[in-house]
Design a protein around this motif. Structure first.
Motif, PDB file in Angstrom:
ATOM      1  N   THR A  71     -38.254 -66.625-106.706  1.00  0.00           N
ATOM      2  CA  THR A  71     -36.385 -66.488-106.447  1.00  0.00           C
ATOM      3  C   THR A  71     -36.220 -67.190-105.336  1.00  0.00           C
ATOM      4  OG1 THR A  71     -36.727 -64.207-105.036  1.00  0.00           O
ATOM      5  CG2 THR A  71     -36.962 -63.877-107.026  1.00  0.00           C
ATOM      6  N   ILE A  72     -36.766 -67.766-104.422  1.00  0.00           N
ATOM      7  CA  ILE A  72     -36.303 -68.784-103.680  1.00  0.00           C
ATOM      8  C   ILE A  72     -36.784 -70.411-103.447  1.00  0.00           C
ATOM      9  CG2 ILE A  72     -35.189 -67.019-101.892  1.00  0.00           C
ATOM     10  CD1 ILE A  72     -38.076 -67.962-100.511  1.00  0.00           C
ATOM     11  N   ILE A  73     -37.970 -70.190-104.498  1.00  0.00           N
ATOM     12  CA  ILE A  73     -38.272 -71.734-105.012  1.00  0.00           C
ATOM     13  C   ILE A  73     -37.965 -72.175-105.639  1.00  0.00           C
ATOM     14  CG2 ILE A  73     -40.132 -73.217-104.550  1.00  0.00           C
ATOM     15  CD1 ILE A  73     -39.571 -72.153-101.841  1.00  0.00           C
ATOM     16  N   PRO A  74     -36.928 -72.943-106.008  1.00  0.00           N
ATOM     17  CA  PRO A  74     -36.099 -73.141-107.745  1.00  0.00           C
ATOM     18  C   PRO A  74     -37.541 -72.773-109.150  1.00  0.00           C
ATOM     19  CG  PRO A  74     -34.803 -74.639-106.228  1.00  0.00           C
ATOM     20  CD  PRO A  74     -36.056 -73.572-105.686  1.00  0.00           C
ATOM     21  N   MET A  75     -38.264 -73.797-109.370  1.00  0.00           N
ATOM     22  CA  MET A  75     -39.116 -74.258-109.638  1.00  0.00           C
ATOM     23  C   MET A  75     -40.177 -72.939-109.608  1.00  0.00           C
ATOM     24  SD  MET A  75     -37.090 -76.561-111.805  1.00  0.00           S
ATOM     25  CE  MET A  75     -35.801 -77.015-110.353  1.00  0.00           C
ATOM     26  N   CYS A  76     -40.546 -72.174-109.525  1.00  0.00           N
ATOM     27  CA  CYS A  76     -42.248 -71.057-109.349  1.00  0.00           C
ATOM     28  C   CYS A  76     -41.210 -70.425-110.529  1.00  0.00           C
ATOM     29  CB  CYS A  76     -42.278 -70.435-107.719  1.00  0.00           C
ATOM     30  SG  CYS A  76     -42.519 -71.697-106.854  1.00  0.00           S
ATOM     31  N   HIS A  77     -42.289 -70.377-111.098  1.00  0.00           N
ATOM     32  CA  HIS A  77     -42.365 -69.453-112.215  1.00  0.00           C
ATOM     33  C   HIS A  77     -42.648 -67.930-111.788  1.00  0.00           C
ATOM     34  CE1 HIS A  77     -43.833 -72.764-114.088  1.00  0.00           C
ATOM     35  NE2 HIS A  77     -43.006 -72.602-115.432  1.00  0.00           N
ATOM     36  N   PRO A  78     -41.771 -66.732-112.500  1.00  0.00           N
ATOM     37  CA  PRO A  78     -41.951 -65.504-111.486  1.00  0.00           C
ATOM     38  C   PRO A  78     -43.899 -65.162-112.019  1.00  0.00           C
ATOM     39  CG  PRO A  78     -40.500 -65.058-112.936  1.00  0.00           C
ATOM     40  CD  PRO A  78     -41.098 -67.058-112.767  1.00  0.00           C
ATOM     41  N   LEU A  79     -44.503 -63.866-110.675  1.00  0.00           N
ATOM     42  CA  LEU A  79     -45.693 -63.817-111.316  1.00  0.00           C
ATOM     43  C   LEU A  79     -45.985 -62.395-110.940  1.00  0.00           C
ATOM     44  CD1 LEU A  79     -46.773 -67.060-109.630  1.00  0.00           C
ATOM     45  CD2 LEU A  79     -46.738 -66.669-112.111  1.00  0.00           C
ATOM     46  N   ALA A  80     -46.967 -61.775-111.695  1.00  0.00           N
ATOM     47  CA  ALA A  80     -47.365 -60.732-111.897  1.00  0.00           C
ATOM     48  C   ALA A  80     -47.974 -60.835-110.738  1.00  0.00           C
ATOM     49  CB  ALA A  80     -48.298 -59.855-112.770  1.00  0.00           C
ATOM     50  N   LEU A  81     -48.844 -60.555-109.150  1.00  0.00           N
ATOM     51  CA  LEU A  81     -49.245 -60.718-108.736  1.00  0.00           C
ATOM     52  C   LEU A  81     -50.819 -59.934-108.439  1.00  0.00           C
ATOM     53  CD1 LEU A  81     -47.558 -62.483-104.863  1.00  0.00           C
ATOM     54  CD2 LEU A  81     -48.375 -63.732-107.046  1.00  0.00           C
ATOM     55  N   SER A  82     -51.890 -59.830-108.981  1.00  0.00           N
ATOM     56  CA  SER A  82     -53.155 -58.280-108.628  1.00  0.00           C
ATOM     57  C   SER A  82     -53.047 -58.258-106.937  1.00  0.00           C
ATOM     58  CB  SER A  82     -54.210 -59.105-109.274  1.00  0.00           C
ATOM     59  OG  SER A  82     -54.631 -60.290-109.046  1.00  0.00           O
ATOM     60  N   GLY A  83     -52.563 -59.171-105.938  1.00  0.00           N
ATOM     61  CA  GLY A  83     -53.143 -59.440-104.789  1.00  0.00           C
ATOM     62  C   GLY A  83     -52.477 -59.608-103.507  1.00  0.00           C
ATOM     63  N   VAL A  84     -52.189 -59.136-102.706  1.00  0.00           N
ATOM     64  CA  VAL A  84     -51.847 -60.083-101.480  1.00  0.00           C
ATOM     65  C   VAL A  84     -52.644 -59.671-100.042  1.00  0.00           C
ATOM     66  CG1 VAL A  84     -50.054 -60.603 -99.929  1.00  0.00           C
ATOM     67  CG2 VAL A  84     -49.478 -61.057-102.354  1.00  0.00           C
ATOM     68  N   ASN A  85     -53.170 -60.640 -99.246  1.00  0.00           N
ATOM     69  CA  ASN A  85     -53.591 -59.543 -98.078  1.00  0.00           C
ATOM     70  C   ASN A  85     -53.449 -60.860 -97.360  1.00  0.00           C
ATOM     71  OD1 ASN A  85     -55.341 -58.283 -96.524  1.00  0.00           O
ATOM     72  ND2 ASN A  85     -57.029 -59.459 -97.048  1.00  0.00           N
ATOM     73  N   ILE A  86     -52.751 -60.184 -96.151  1.00  0.00           N
ATOM     74  CA  ILE A  86     -52.630 -61.292 -94.744  1.00  0.00           C
ATOM     75  C   ILE A  86     -53.411 -60.802 -93.306  1.00  0.00           C
ATOM     76  CG2 ILE A  86     -50.941 -62.023 -92.909  1.00  0.00           C
ATOM     77  CD1 ILE A  86     -48.692 -61.198 -95.748  1.00  0.00           C
ATOM     78  N   LEU A  87     -53.734 -61.425 -92.765  1.00  0.00           N
ATOM     79  CA  LEU A  87     -54.951 -61.616 -91.680  1.00  0.00           C
ATOM     80  C   LEU A  87     -54.579 -61.927 -90.050  1.00  0.00           C
ATOM     81  CD1 LEU A  87     -57.895 -62.075 -93.080  1.00  0.00           C
ATOM     82  CD2 LEU A  87     -57.517 -60.046 -93.101  1.00  0.00           C
ATOM     83  N   PHE A  88     -54.515 -61.382 -89.156  1.00  0.00           N
ATOM     84  CA  PHE A  88     -53.844 -61.760 -88.116  1.00  0.00           C
ATOM     85  C   PHE A  88     -55.337 -62.200 -86.819  1.00  0.00           C
ATOM     86  CE2 PHE A  88     -50.892 -59.274 -88.607  1.00  0.00           C
ATOM     87  CZ  PHE A  88     -49.491 -60.270 -89.772  1.00  0.00           C
ATOM     88  N   ASP A  89     -55.276 -63.206 -85.983  1.00  0.00           N
ATOM     89  CA  ASP A  89     -56.654 -63.732 -85.100  1.00  0.00           C
ATOM     90  C   ASP A  89     -55.804 -64.266 -84.347  1.00  0.00           C
ATOM     91  OD1 ASP A  89     -58.390 -64.125 -84.689  1.00  0.00           O
ATOM     92  OD2 ASP A  89     -58.751 -66.089 -85.165  1.00  0.00           O
ATOM     93  N   TRP A  90     -55.943 -64.193 -82.845  1.00  0.00           N
ATOM     94  CA  TRP A  90     -55.110 -63.768 -81.687  1.00  0.00           C
ATOM     95  C   TRP A  90     -55.897 -64.898 -80.895  1.00  0.00           C
ATOM     96  CZ3 TRP A  90     -50.226 -64.056 -80.388  1.00  0.00           C
ATOM     97  CH2 TRP A  90     -49.495 -62.273 -80.705  1.00  0.00           C
ATOM     98  N   VAL A  91     -55.665 -65.744 -80.474  1.00  0.00           N
ATOM     99  CA  VAL A  91     -56.057 -67.375 -80.016  1.00  0.00           C
ATOM    100  C   VAL A  91     -55.721 -67.356 -78.549  1.00  0.00           C
ATOM    101  CG1 VAL A  91     -57.131 -69.961 -80.346  1.00  0.00           C
ATOM    102  CG2 VAL A  91     -57.041 -68.821 -81.957  1.00  0.00           C
ATOM    103  N   SER A  92     -56.219 -67.515 -77.406  1.00  0.00           N
ATOM    104  CA  SER A  92     -55.873 -67.556 -76.134  1.00  0.00           C
ATOM    105  C   SER A  92     -56.110 -68.969 -75.969  1.00  0.00           C
ATOM    106  CB  SER A  92     -56.679 -67.039 -75.376  1.00  0.00           C
ATOM    107  OG  SER A  92     -56.564 -67.753 -73.469  1.00  0.00           O
ATOM    108  N   ARG A  93     -54.035 -69.968 -75.480  1.00  0.00           N
ATOM    109  CA  ARG A  93     -54.584 -71.574 -74.930  1.00  0.00           C
ATOM    110  C   ARG A  93     -54.665 -71.765 -73.659  1.00  0.00           C
ATOM    111  NH1 ARG A  93     -51.650 -73.956 -79.030  1.00  0.00           N
ATOM    112  NH2 ARG A  93     -50.111 -75.321 -77.038  1.00  0.00           N
TER     113      ARG A  93
END
Length: 165
Positions: A71-93
């Motif tokens: 809906t926001i990237i004009p030429m992308c096809h609508p997809l039936a996603l089977s999974g989305v996983n988001i992982l976070f990792d903190w790194v001290s600078r």
């Protein structure tokens, strides 16, 4: 370099026809990051940010973004996603700040890849963290966003070998 496939006979933009493409398992992993002050790191990790659980909200926003990519990237096809996983990792600078690395994995079984869904989710996750923490510091830095790896489809597998390619 392959020819552009998003142009019609008149040289105008079109959505690629994937009707005859083979259905296969598709997977993509994208990465983004956000650099924050020590104060923000402490507030997020100790659940003291006034707007609530920053990572939980950002994670939901990322999943929603993956599902809404077409809906926001004009030429992308609508997809039936089977999974989305988001992982976070903190790194001290070394400069006293913290970098939150955001990795997003998206999967589907379909006729086109999920790279854009993973990239969109990673970007929106970082933007959501910025939004939830901007009252403390507007100087946060959203880092590079890029594809780490993908599999499936005609173009085959891709795996980034360094963060600087």
């Amino acid at each position: 370099m392959s020819e552009f496939t998003h142009m019609n006979q008149q040289g105008r933009a079109k959505m690629v026809d994937i009707t005859d493409k083979t259905v296969s398992s598709r997977r993509a992993i994208a990465r983004s990051s956000i650099i924050v002050l020590e104060e923000i790191y402490q507030k997020i990790t100790n659940h003291k940010m006034g707007k609530g659980d920053v990572l939980a909200v950002a994670q939901v926003a990322g999943v929603m973004a993956a599902k809404q990519t077409s809906t926001i990237i004009p030429m992308c096809h609508p997809l039936a996603l089977s999974g989305v996983n988001i992982l976070f990792d903190w790194v001290s600078r070394d400069d006293g700040r913290w970098e939150l690395v955001i990795d997003v994995e998206v999967k589907t079984k379909g006729s086109t890849g999920v790279e854009m869904e993973a990239l969109t989710a990673a970007s929106v996750t970082a933007l959501t963290i910025y939004d939830m923490c901007k009252a403390v510091d507007k100087g946060m830095i959203i880092g590079q966003t890029y594809l780490l790896e993908k599999s499936g489809g005609k173009s085959g597998a891709f795996k980034r070998t360094t963060d600087n390619e």
